[in-house]
Design an enzyme around this catalytic site. Structure first.
Site, mmCIF file in Angstrom:
data_model
loop_
_atom_site.group_PDB
_atom_site.id
_atom_site.type_symbol
_atom_site.label_atom_id
_atom_site.label_comp_id
_atom_site.label_asym_id
_atom_site.label_seq_id
_atom_site.Cartn_x
_atom_site.Cartn_y
_atom_site.Cartn_z
ATOM 1 N N ASP A 76 45.686 -1.697 28.192
ATOM 2 C CA ASP A 76 46.686 -1.065 27.336
ATOM 3 C C ASP A 76 46.680 0.434 27.545
ATOM 4 O O ASP A 76 45.799 1.002 28.200
ATOM 5 C CB ASP A 76 46.523 -1.453 25.863
ATOM 6 C CG ASP A 76 45.269 -0.886 25.218
ATOM 7 O OD1 ASP A 76 44.610 -0.017 25.819
ATOM 8 O OD2 ASP A 76 44.943 -1.306 24.093
ATOM 9 N N ASP A 80 51.849 -2.311 23.517
ATOM 10 C CA ASP A 80 51.485 -1.545 24.712
ATOM 11 C C ASP A 80 50.375 -2.238 25.496
ATOM 12 O O ASP A 80 49.741 -1.611 26.335
ATOM 13 C CB ASP A 80 51.036 -0.134 24.318
ATOM 14 C CG ASP A 80 49.770 -0.138 23.471
ATOM 15 O OD1 ASP A 80 49.695 -0.969 22.538
ATOM 16 O OD2 ASP A 80 48.863 0.676 23.724
#
Length: 295
Positions: free
Chosen positions: A171, A214
């Site tokens: 991420d 994300d």
């Protein structure tokens, strides 16, 4: 169940047809894995098979590594059996070689491909349906649903052929402050640019997927732990060195990555167990200071 019953598609909005252009020959997957995918045929030869090196890969037990060859020469398209175990069928008849006519159906293992001679409108339609089913709308990475299907398929393949692969969970570090201080448009830009940039640096058969928010996943076929760690280190450095610019301002970006590899002889884990193991390594990377790889 009749294969045709699985290919009935509801009409899509008219704007999906807006970009139709000059026609090209293509093979459309109308039954089997990757249904809706469109393989455009350029002049020359295209190999259909289970091998990762095949031009049109169909990863099924019933498909030989190099199953068939499609030859496009001077406006004529021919399909030829390459000595496959289960044969090539055109419109239900087994063939060694056959010239294809518009609408012919090619059976390769458990997959059916429809030959479309020059109807770009139909190719566009199927390709857009395929993207709606498999691709994340914002980033253009594969979506979560497709990721789970692909990961399960990779586990099955690794068990069947005693092969190895690696799963990466990653991420964007400190992504929330980007949204909070620069707005969601800046956050969306970062995610889209990140996917576009990473896609340039992975192999053809590696698969980048958006897992959620994300967080992303990358499936690395035929990749052991050492190779996976090397890959992650390279991607981490490339992203850290890439210039992310939005509305005239730089946005420094780093990523953290967790790696879980699958080796022959290891305990067989489910897709969710593999994800949990890679996520655990990702958490270690974040806890250790971010912008790093754990595996």
């Amino acid at each position: 169940m009749n294969p045709d019953e699985l290919t009935v598609l509801s009409p899509l909005p008219d704007d999906l047809y807006a970009e139709a252009s000059a026609g090209k020959a293509a093979l459309l997957v109308i039954y089997g894995y990757d249904i809706g995918k469109c393989h455009t045929l350029q002049e020359g030869h295209h190999v259909i098979g289970r091998s990762a090196a095949a031009d049109i890969q169909i990863d099924q037990d019933s498909v030989s590594r190099n199953h068939a060859r499609v030859e496009c020469e001077g406006g004529q398209v021919t399909v030829r059996d390459l000595g496959s175990s289960n044969g090539v069928f055109v419109n239900g008849h087994r063939v060694e070689g056959a010239v294809l006519a518009d609408g012919d159906r090619i059976h390769v293992g458990e997959t059916i491909l429809k030959f479309v001679k020059a109807y770009q409108l139909e190719c566009d339609y199927h390709e857009k349906v395929y993207r709606l089913m498999t691709v994340d709308e914002l980033t253009r990475a594969y979506n979560r649903q497709y990721f789970f299907a692909a990961l399960n398929r990779e586990i099955d393949r690794a068990v069947r052929y005693h092969s190895v692969f690696s799963l990466v969970m990653l991420d964007v570090d400190d992504f929330k402050p980007i949204n909070d201080t620069r707005g969601h448009m800046a956050g969306d830009y970062v995610l889209k640019e990140f996917v576009a940039f990473v896609t340039q640096h992975i192999r053809r058969n590696d698969m980048l997927c958006r897992y959620g928010g994300d967080e992303f996943a990358i499936i690395l076929p035929e990749t052991n732990r050492e190779q996976g760690l090397f890959f992650c280190g390279k991607i981490r450095e490339l992203v850290a060195g890439h210039a992310f610019h939005f509305e005239g301002r730089d946005i420094p970006i780093t990523i953290s990555m967790g790696l879980k590899h699958f080796e022959t002889g290891e305990q067989i884990l489910s897709a969710r167990e593999l994800i949990a193991e890679a996520d655990r390594k990702l958490y270690e990377a974040k806890k250790g200071g971010r912008n790093r790889v754990c595996g």
